[in-house]
Design a protein around this motif. Structure first.
Motif, short mmCIF file in Angstrom:
data_model
loop_
_atom_site.label_atom_id
_atom_site.label_comp_id
_atom_site.label_asym_id
_atom_site.label_seq_id
_atom_site.Cartn_x
_atom_site.Cartn_y
_atom_site.Cartn_z
N TYR A 82 -3.85 -13.44 8.88
CA TYR A 82 -4.49 -14.66 9.40
C TYR A 82 -3.86 -15.93 8.83
O TYR A 82 -3.69 -16.91 9.55
CB TYR A 82 -5.99 -14.64 9.13
N THR A 83 -3.50 -15.94 7.55
CA THR A 83 -2.94 -17.15 6.97
C THR A 83 -1.54 -17.44 7.49
O THR A 83 -1.12 -18.59 7.55
CB THR A 83 -2.91 -17.11 5.43
N ALA A 84 -0.80 -16.42 7.89
CA ALA A 84 0.55 -16.63 8.42
C ALA A 84 0.52 -17.39 9.74
O ALA A 84 1.51 -17.99 10.13
CB ALA A 84 1.27 -15.30 8.59
N LYS A 85 -0.61 -17.40 10.41
CA LYS A 85 -0.74 -18.11 11.68
C LYS A 85 -0.94 -19.61 11.49
O LYS A 85 -0.76 -20.38 12.42
CB LYS A 85 -1.92 -17.55 12.47
N LEU A 86 -1.32 -20.03 10.27
CA LEU A 86 -1.56 -21.45 10.01
C LEU A 86 -0.25 -22.18 9.77
O LEU A 86 0.63 -21.67 9.07
CB LEU A 86 -2.45 -21.61 8.78
N PRO A 87 -0.09 -23.37 10.34
CA PRO A 87 1.13 -24.13 10.07
C PRO A 87 1.17 -24.58 8.62
O PRO A 87 0.15 -24.97 8.05
CB PRO A 87 1.04 -25.33 11.02
N LEU A 133 -2.36 -23.15 -1.89
CA LEU A 133 -2.58 -22.36 -0.67
C LEU A 133 -1.40 -22.52 0.29
O LEU A 133 -1.02 -21.57 0.97
CB LEU A 133 -3.89 -22.77 0.01
N GLY A 134 -0.83 -23.73 0.34
CA GLY A 134 0.35 -23.94 1.17
C GLY A 134 1.54 -23.13 0.70
O GLY A 134 2.28 -22.58 1.51
N ALA A 162 -5.50 -7.72 1.36
CA ALA A 162 -4.35 -8.63 1.28
C ALA A 162 -3.60 -8.68 2.61
O ALA A 162 -3.19 -9.75 3.06
CB ALA A 162 -3.41 -8.21 0.15
N ALA A 163 -3.43 -7.54 3.24
CA ALA A 163 -2.73 -7.50 4.53
C ALA A 163 -3.50 -8.30 5.59
O ALA A 163 -2.89 -9.03 6.38
CB ALA A 163 -2.54 -6.06 4.98
N THR A 164 -4.81 -8.19 5.59
CA THR A 164 -5.63 -8.93 6.55
C THR A 164 -5.54 -10.43 6.28
O THR A 164 -5.38 -11.23 7.21
CB THR A 164 -7.10 -8.47 6.48
N LEU A 210 5.00 -18.34 1.32
CA LEU A 210 5.49 -17.05 0.80
C LEU A 210 5.12 -15.90 1.72
O LEU A 210 5.91 -14.97 1.92
CB LEU A 210 4.94 -16.81 -0.60
N VAL A 211 3.93 -15.95 2.28
CA VAL A 211 3.51 -14.90 3.21
C VAL A 211 4.43 -14.88 4.42
O VAL A 211 4.84 -13.83 4.89
CB VAL A 211 2.04 -15.10 3.65
N LYS A 212 4.77 -16.07 4.90
CA LYS A 212 5.65 -16.14 6.07
C LYS A 212 7.06 -15.65 5.75
O LYS A 212 7.71 -15.03 6.59
CB LYS A 212 5.71 -17.57 6.60
N LEU A 213 7.54 -15.92 4.54
CA LEU A 213 8.91 -15.55 4.18
C LEU A 213 9.03 -14.15 3.60
O LEU A 213 9.99 -13.44 3.87
CB LEU A 213 9.47 -16.56 3.18
N GLU A 214 8.07 -13.76 2.76
CA GLU A 214 8.21 -12.52 2.01
C GLU A 214 7.00 -11.61 2.10
O GLU A 214 6.89 -10.65 1.35
CB GLU A 214 8.45 -12.83 0.53
N GLY A 215 6.06 -11.87 2.98
CA GLY A 215 4.82 -11.11 3.06
C GLY A 215 5.02 -9.71 3.59
O GLY A 215 6.14 -9.28 3.89
N HIS A 216 3.92 -9.00 3.76
CA HIS A 216 3.99 -7.61 4.19
C HIS A 216 4.58 -7.48 5.59
O HIS A 216 5.14 -6.46 5.94
CB HIS A 216 2.61 -6.95 4.12
#
Length: 85
Positions: free
Chosen positions: A17-22, A62-63, A11-13, A68-74
């Motif tokens: 990578y997904t946090a880099k996508l706009p 997915l968006g 999940a961390a990996t 959520l990853v960008k706002l509340e992710g690890h």
């Protein structure tokens, strides 16, 4: 938020990578797949239109995951308030 909860390495990996996508990439993918589906329907390719027409919902989900990853992710808990390690 549970401070004792830690994401697993997979999940961390994925989050890394997904946090880099706009975020708007997923919106455009959903809109594009709707346009392609409509075009296929007009061309009387009904089965293909139905297949592609099922793509917008997963793209939008997915968006949401991306946002959520960008706002509340690890990264938020691992890096602390300033974003550095």
């Amino acid at each position: 938020m549970n401070p004792e909860h830690k994401e697993g390495p997979v999940a961390a990996t994925i989050e890394h990578y997904t946090a880099k996508l706009p975020s708007d990439l997923f919106l455009w993918a959903a809109l594009g797949s709707m346009a392609i589906s409509a075009t296929l329907k007009i061309m009387k390719k009904d089965e293909e239109a139905l297949f592609v027409g099922q793509w917008p919902a997963p793209f939008l989900l997915l968006g949401l995951y991306n946002k959520l990853v960008k706002l509340e992710g690890h990264d938020k808990t691992d890096r602390g308030p300033r974003g550095g390690r």
